[in-house]
Design a protein around this motif. Structure first.
Motif, PDB file in Angstrom:
ATOM      1  N   VAL A 221     -74.810 -12.147 -28.517  1.00 45.09           N
ATOM      2  CA  VAL A 221     -74.625 -11.235 -29.656  1.00 45.09           C
ATOM      3  C   VAL A 221     -73.831 -11.934 -30.767  1.00 45.09           C
ATOM      4  CG1 VAL A 221     -73.461  -9.126 -30.416  1.00 45.09           C
ATOM      5  CG2 VAL A 221     -74.815  -9.106 -28.332  1.00 45.09           C
ATOM      6  N   ALA A 222     -72.723 -12.584 -30.379  1.00 44.44           N
ATOM      7  CA  ALA A 222     -71.880 -13.227 -31.392  1.00 44.44           C
ATOM      8  C   ALA A 222     -72.634 -14.358 -32.086  1.00 44.44           C
ATOM      9  CB  ALA A 222     -70.609 -13.746 -30.743  1.00 44.44           C
ATOM     10  N   ALA A 225     -75.252 -12.971 -34.459  1.00 43.77           N
ATOM     11  CA  ALA A 225     -74.649 -12.385 -35.656  1.00 43.77           C
ATOM     12  C   ALA A 225     -74.234 -13.468 -36.637  1.00 43.77           C
ATOM     13  CB  ALA A 225     -73.450 -11.531 -35.275  1.00 43.77           C
ATOM     14  N   HIS A 226     -73.739 -14.605 -36.107  1.00 44.16           N
ATOM     15  CA  HIS A 226     -73.222 -15.618 -37.012  1.00 44.16           C
ATOM     16  C   HIS A 226     -74.269 -16.604 -37.502  1.00 44.16           C
ATOM     17  CE1 HIS A 226     -69.244 -14.296 -35.388  1.00 44.16           C
ATOM     18  NE2 HIS A 226     -69.037 -14.304 -36.680  1.00 44.16           N
ATOM     19  N   GLY A 229     -77.852 -13.847 -39.228  1.00 41.56           N
ATOM     20  CA  GLY A 229     -77.384 -12.522 -39.616  1.00 41.56           C
ATOM     21  C   GLY A 229     -78.485 -11.545 -39.979  1.00 41.56           C
ATOM     22  N   LEU A 230     -79.480 -12.034 -40.705  1.00 34.31           N
ATOM     23  CA  LEU A 230     -80.537 -11.150 -41.176  1.00 34.31           C
ATOM     24  C   LEU A 230     -81.301 -10.554 -40.001  1.00 34.31           C
ATOM     25  CD1 LEU A 230     -82.000 -10.038 -43.643  1.00 34.31           C
ATOM     26  CD2 LEU A 230     -83.524 -11.999 -43.522  1.00 34.31           C
ATOM     27  N   TYR A 232     -80.317 -10.412 -36.913  1.00 29.19           N
ATOM     28  CA  TYR A 232     -79.386  -9.593 -36.145  1.00 29.19           C
ATOM     29  C   TYR A 232     -79.281  -8.203 -36.766  1.00 29.19           C
ATOM     30  CZ  TYR A 232     -74.781  -8.007 -34.446  1.00 29.19           C
ATOM     31  OH  TYR A 232     -73.744  -7.287 -33.919  1.00 29.19           O
ATOM     32  N   GLY A 233     -79.204  -8.150 -38.091  1.00 25.65           N
ATOM     33  CA  GLY A 233     -79.125  -6.871 -38.783  1.00 25.65           C
ATOM     34  C   GLY A 233     -80.379  -6.043 -38.565  1.00 25.65           C
ATOM     35  N   LEU A 234     -81.555  -6.703 -38.669  1.00 28.70           N
ATOM     36  CA  LEU A 234     -82.820  -6.001 -38.456  1.00 28.70           C
ATOM     37  C   LEU A 234     -82.873  -5.443 -37.036  1.00 28.70           C
ATOM     38  CD1 LEU A 234     -85.273  -8.453 -40.242  1.00 28.70           C
ATOM     39  CD2 LEU A 234     -84.955  -6.052 -40.805  1.00 28.70           C
ATOM     40  N   THR A 236     -80.352  -4.753 -35.031  1.00 26.17           N
ATOM     41  CA  THR A 236     -79.372  -3.673 -34.869  1.00 26.17           C
ATOM     42  C   THR A 236     -79.909  -2.372 -35.461  1.00 26.17           C
ATOM     43  OG1 THR A 236     -77.628  -5.321 -35.055  1.00 26.17           O
ATOM     44  CG2 THR A 236     -76.967  -3.034 -35.267  1.00 26.17           C
ATOM     45  N   ALA A 237     -80.524  -2.491 -36.646  1.00 29.80           N
ATOM     46  CA  ALA A 237     -81.080  -1.295 -37.284  1.00 29.80           C
ATOM     47  C   ALA A 237     -82.190  -0.701 -36.420  1.00 29.80           C
ATOM     48  CB  ALA A 237     -81.614  -1.642 -38.669  1.00 29.80           C
ATOM     49  N   ILE A 239     -82.518  -0.969 -33.158  1.00 27.79           N
ATOM     50  CA  ILE A 239     -81.893  -0.340 -31.991  1.00 27.79           C
ATOM     51  C   ILE A 239     -81.358   1.045 -32.369  1.00 27.79           C
ATOM     52  CG2 ILE A 239     -79.916  -0.483 -30.410  1.00 27.79           C
ATOM     53  CD1 ILE A 239     -80.352  -3.533 -30.409  1.00 27.79           C
ATOM     54  N   ALA A 240     -80.733   1.111 -33.558  1.00 25.48           N
ATOM     55  CA  ALA A 240     -80.179   2.395 -34.003  1.00 25.48           C
ATOM     56  C   ALA A 240     -81.285   3.438 -34.125  1.00 25.48           C
ATOM     57  CB  ALA A 240     -79.466   2.219 -35.343  1.00 25.48           C
ATOM     58  N   VAL A 241     -82.419   3.013 -34.723  1.00 27.05           N
ATOM     59  CA  VAL A 241     -83.528   3.956 -34.891  1.00 27.05           C
ATOM     60  C   VAL A 241     -84.053   4.396 -33.523  1.00 27.05           C
ATOM     61  CG1 VAL A 241     -85.905   4.167 -35.716  1.00 27.05           C
ATOM     62  CG2 VAL A 241     -84.176   3.087 -37.161  1.00 27.05           C
TER      63      VAL A 241
END
Lengths: 254, 308
Positions: A221-222, A225-226, A229-230, A232-234, A236-237, A239-241
């Motif tokens: 994960v770390a 993210a580093h 990032g892009l 990772y953000g996609l 994460t979004a 997963i949220a959905v």
């Protein structure tokens, strides 16, 4: 072969991790890798050492040992709040580069008794000698308040630490020390320097090291993210959905 | 049970975060608000770095907006055309907000900006909610009913160019004020870690007269997209979105919201709005106290870069 050397050899065979031997000093760590798991609340590493005959005769007051642990270095900014009207805002700042993220100085008795201040300064033993001077001053010159503030805050967090009773001599030439890592210990490579003193002078020193890593999931994960990032953000979004959608399936009331 | 947060780089009690997610989820389910403006301060108060607390709200709010949007979509109460216009503004605002956020963080003023913004925003909203509910309590005691006439009122900016017809909402207005409003809310959302529903809803109802049956669904749908964008922008530019923290908050929030919605259905609205108003004012007061009280520690340290 003396009994002491035999003990040292056994120590090294029993702990096949990171070990080093200089003239007269054999040292080893209990592990060379500290994984951070999801329940990481800190960790402990032991240093073992044996003083061999090569170090010379045992001084009258006994040997002195200082173990200096230094975490990965990085740049930090120290800010100071000042009052502006009724409010307190960060106004002044100093930048430092190559500040160890973790410092632990362990010894068998207070450093002042082991060696003179100049000797310690030269050998970079102690918290203060390990902190390089500030780099860029926006206002004013090297302000000792900021340096003191940095040390005080890091000590409160448990990241800088000095203790004069954490190196214990098991017998006259065999010692052990315990390095405690707090839960917020940064990831990366840690240097461990074991210095042997006799009568206020350095006899010899050994370099050891260990790595603090995250275990599979945390590391992944770390890293993601580093380095990416892009993506990772996609992810994460997404997963949220998915979580939101699952919740609407589970709790559907109509 | 302690859990290590990979981005915040700190261990934290898992049940504390789950409990906070549930509590705020409960409140948001009860009042039909997102709850970001309560959750972000709570996270900051328990020691999560402000940047991580704000950035991690994105996925948490997105998840709860998905659940909400699906429910409203099933009831056909989303005005998709209006939502699209709102999303356009929201995306622009979110992008600018993330840029502003990164710059403030770089010069060391992010915490101050967040604190000042929360004090003013929550102070105003808390006072409005409290006053409104106090009045409602008095009115209900007298037995009178309050009615507001909204129809027939017009604002100058509705006549601006680029007029568009929104059939679902029965509106024919210029899209410029709609985009400006949603851009402002998107900006605030990205900087403060809030969805902005508690500003967007009253604005849509009182300024644009969007009918009540579509307003909540439409607002949730817009928040879903701005929060997805905020998650991606924050993750791509400042790497402060903590997946583990977000997951804990989502799970807690989802459960809390279910119970909150059930509890909210059989409770007297005015008294609980009064409670909500008080809660918001307490959070605002806490931020204000932090700003004006002489700090115990004048210095602060931030790691700007680490060689691994």
């Amino acid at each position: 072969m003396s009994a002491r050397a035999l003990a040292g050899l056994m120590l090294i065979m029993l702990t096949p991790f990171c070990h080093a031997s200089a003239q007269g000093l054999v040292t080893t760590l209990s592990t060379d890798r500290v994984p951070i798991q999801s329940n990481f609340t800190g960790g402990r590493i032991s240093v073992f050492g044996v003083v061999e005959p090569g170090a010379g005769a045992r001084p009258k007051n006994g040997w002195d040992v200082v173990v200096s642990v230094r975490g990965p270095r990085g740049a930090v900014t120290v800010r100071r709040k000042d009052s502006v009207g009724p409010m307190w805002l960060n106004l002044d700042a100093r930048s430092y580069i190559a500040i160890p993220s973790f410092i632990s100085i362990l010894s068998n008795r207070p450093l002042e008794l082991i060696a003179q201040a100049e000797v310690r300064e030269d050998l970079r033993i102690g918290i203060d000698p390990l902190i390089p001077p500030q780099t860029a001053a926006r206002v004013g010159a090297n302000d000792p308040q900021f340096r003191a503030g940095l040390q005080r805050l890091r000590m409160q967090q448990g990241l800088f630490h000095q203790s004069a009773d954490r190196v214990r001599f098991i017998s006259s030439g065999v010692f052990q020390a315990q390095i405690d890592l707090p839960g917020i210990a940064p990831l990366g490579n840690y240097d461990v320097e074991v210095a042997l003193f006799s009568g206020g002078a350095l006899v010899t020193k050994n370099q050891l090291g260990f790595t603090v890593t995250k275990t599979a999931v945390e590391q992944w994960v770390a890293n993601a993210a580093h380095t990416n990032g892009l993506l990772y953000g996609l992810a994460t979004a997404l997963i949220a959905v998915l979580v939101g959608w699952l919740a609407s399936l589970v709790f559907r009331r109509d | 049970m302690e859990i290590y947060l990979p981005i915040a780089e700190m261990p934290i009690d898992m049940f504390l975060i789950l409990g906070m997610g549930m509590t705020v989820g409960f409140i948001s389910g009860m009042f039909g608000i997102g709850g970001g403006f309560l959750l972000t301060p709570l996270l900051i108060f328990v020691g999560i770095p402000a940047a991580v607390a704000v950035a991690t709200q994105g996925p948490q709010i997105a998840a709860s907006s998905v659940t909400g949007s699906i429910a409203y979509w099933r009831r056909r109460s989303i005005d998709f055309k209006l939502a699209c216009v709102l999303i356009m503004g929201g995306l622009v605002g979110t992008g600018l907000g993330v840029l502003f956020f990164n710059h403030m963080r770089k010069i060391g003023q992010l915490e101050t900006v967040i604190a000042i913004a929360y004090v003013s925003l929550l102070g105003v909203v808390g006072l409005l909610v409290s006053m409104e509910s106090v009045r409602a309590v008095f009115l209900s005691r007298k037995g009178g009913a309050s009615s507001r006439r909204l129809a027939g009122r017009h604002f100058w900016f509705e006549g601006l160019p680029l007029k568009m017809r929104f059939h679902r909402s029965g509106l024919y207005i210029s899209v410029i004020p709609v985009i400006v409003l949603s851009a402002l809310i998107g900006f605030a959302g990205a900087v403060l870690g809030i969805g902005g529903g508690f500003i967007l809803l009253p604005a849509l109802i009182y300024i644009f007269r969007v009918p009540p049956q579509v307003v909540v669904g439409t607002s949730l749908f817009q928040i879903l997209f701005t929060m997805i964008a905020a998650t991606i922008f924050h993750a791509a530019t400042n790497q402060s979105v903590d997946l583990f923290l977000a997951l804990l908050l989502m799970v807690g929030g989802v459960f809390g919201a279910q119970f909150g919605a059930r509890a909210g259905a059989n409770l007297r609205g005015e008294y609980f709005r009064l409670l909500l108003g008080a809660l918001i004012l307490i959070v605002a007061a806490r931020f204000a106290a932090d700003l004006v009280s002489p700090p115990r520690e004048l210095f602060s340290v931030t790691r700007t870069e680490t060689v691994r």
